[in-house]
Design an enzyme around this catalytic site. Structure first.
Site, PDB file in Angstrom:
ATOM      1  N   CYS A  57       0.877  -1.170   0.000  1.00 54.56           N
ATOM      2  CA  CYS A  57       0.000   0.000   0.000  1.00 54.56           C
ATOM      3  C   CYS A  57       0.909   1.212   0.000  1.00 54.56           C
ATOM      4  O   CYS A  57       1.626   1.458   0.975  1.00 54.56           O
ATOM      5  CB  CYS A  57      -0.912  -0.001   1.227  1.00 54.56           C
ATOM      6  SG  CYS A  57      -1.801   1.552   1.487  1.00 54.56           S
ATOM      7  N   CYS A 102      -5.181   6.244  -3.354  1.00 53.62           N
ATOM      8  CA  CYS A 102      -4.461   4.969  -3.470  1.00 53.62           C
ATOM      9  C   CYS A 102      -3.048   5.290  -3.926  1.00 53.62           C
ATOM     10  O   CYS A 102      -2.844   5.800  -5.032  1.00 53.62           O
ATOM     11  CB  CYS A 102      -5.165   4.051  -4.469  1.00 53.62           C
ATOM     12  SG  CYS A 102      -4.252   2.542  -4.867  1.00 53.62           S
TER      13      CYS A 102
END
Length: 331
Positions: free
Chosen positions: A77, A226
């Protein structure tokens, strides 16, 4: 089982928990996914978009494991790595740290704060791959760049790229959130066309070297930001010939701004992601509570000044997006 030291963080309001220690050392084998899902539950848990477990090597290096909010593991991530790096940089008073996850290593460094006083870091992500060994789209020739794919969308073209998370990137001339959600859901549902799953991002050019990006994430759905989606979108822009690789691009997400550019390493593009790494609060949790039932209870330690600084940056970004005619539902 030891008490869990948990820090809730965010990168552009992509909320990630950072937990001190390796998952298998903190929780019984097989219970990690359940614990993460409960932790991220926005009704009964603390509410978040995923969790990083981090084992600090004490020498400027660390090992990290990331889990999506549904408890499934993921390679990385990008926004969470910003937070992991910031916490390690603070802990060791270092200028840079190296965080390993799976076969990858991420160099994280301090960046000057914004004029609002928001703490920032830069993360070197792994090289992008437009012809990954594990295909993002089944039954097509690679590289798969700016091509039509009915399983993805009835009319828009798409570019597939691994960062190493799998991404599908579409440059649009107008932003339609319902269209993005429908596209992301098609990708999630069609395991024949997309055998390993993928994140879907729409990229709207706003000005020279400035874009809006919104991502429907695998395992999380529509999120404020994101990190790997920013890097994938930035890479697609250069692959399509829209921006020179070494030019920093300002990426505006619903959750806040970030910057990304590409540096060439051994003939490949390696993205750099730069943006906020903000601490929301710190807390301690008993593992048994994460494996129990009912609503979680916790006490938190936060810094109002840090929250206020990011709030000013967020509102500035939101106003700019509104002025450009971009109205995601989260604003």
């Amino acid at each position: 089982m030891p008490t869990l030291s948990v820090t809730k963080t965010h990168g552009s309001r992509n909320e990630i928990f950072v937990i001190d220690g390796a998952p298998d050392a903190l929780l019984p084998a097989g219970d990690v996914a359940r614990a993460v899902e409960r932790l991220c539950d926005r009704e009964l848990g603390l509410g978040g978009d995923g969790a990083y477990f981090v084992e600090d090597g004490g020498d400027g290096t660390a090992q990290a494991w990331f889990f999506n909010p549904d408890g499934s593991p993921s390679l990385l991530c990008g926004n969470g790595m910003r937070a992991v790096g910031r916490l390690l940089l603070d802990r060791h008073g270092a200028d840079g740290v190296l965080v390993r996850t799976g076969p990858y290593a991420f160099a994280v460094r301090h960046v000057e704060p914004t004029p609002h006083g928001v703490r920032q870091v830069s993360v070197e992500l792994p090289p992008v791959d437009f012809a990954p060994a594990e295909p993002i789209v089944a039954g097509v020739a690679y590289p798969f760049v700016d091509r039509e794919l009915p399983a993805y969308h009835p009319s828009r073209t798409v570019t597939a790229v691994a960062v190493p998370n799998s991404h599908l990137i579409t440059v649009v001339d107008a932003y339609d959130e319902n269209e993005l959600v429908a596209t992301g859901r098609r990708v999630a549902a069609d395991t024949a066309a997309f055998p390993i799953g993928a994140n879907a991002s729409f990229v709207l050019p706003l000005a020279e070297e400035e874009v809006f990006v919104h991502t429907f994430e695998r395992g999380a759905g529509l999120t404020p930001s994101c990190g790997s989606g920013i890097a994938a979108s930035r890479s697609a822009l250069s692959r399509l010939g829209l921006v020179e690789p070494d030019r920093p691009v300002l990426v505006r997400n619903p959750g806040g701004p970030a910057r990304s550019r590409l540096q060439e390493r051994d003939g490949r593009w390696q993205p750099l992601l730069e943006g906020n790494a903000t601490i929301v609060y710190r807390t301690e949790l008993e593992p048994s509570a994460l494996l129990g039932e009912g609503a979680l209870k916790w006490e938190e330690e936060s810094d109002p000044a840090e929250a206020a600084a990011f709030s000013a940056l967020y509102e500035e970004n939101a106003e700019i997006l509104r002025s450009r005619g971009v109205h995601p539902s989260s604003l």
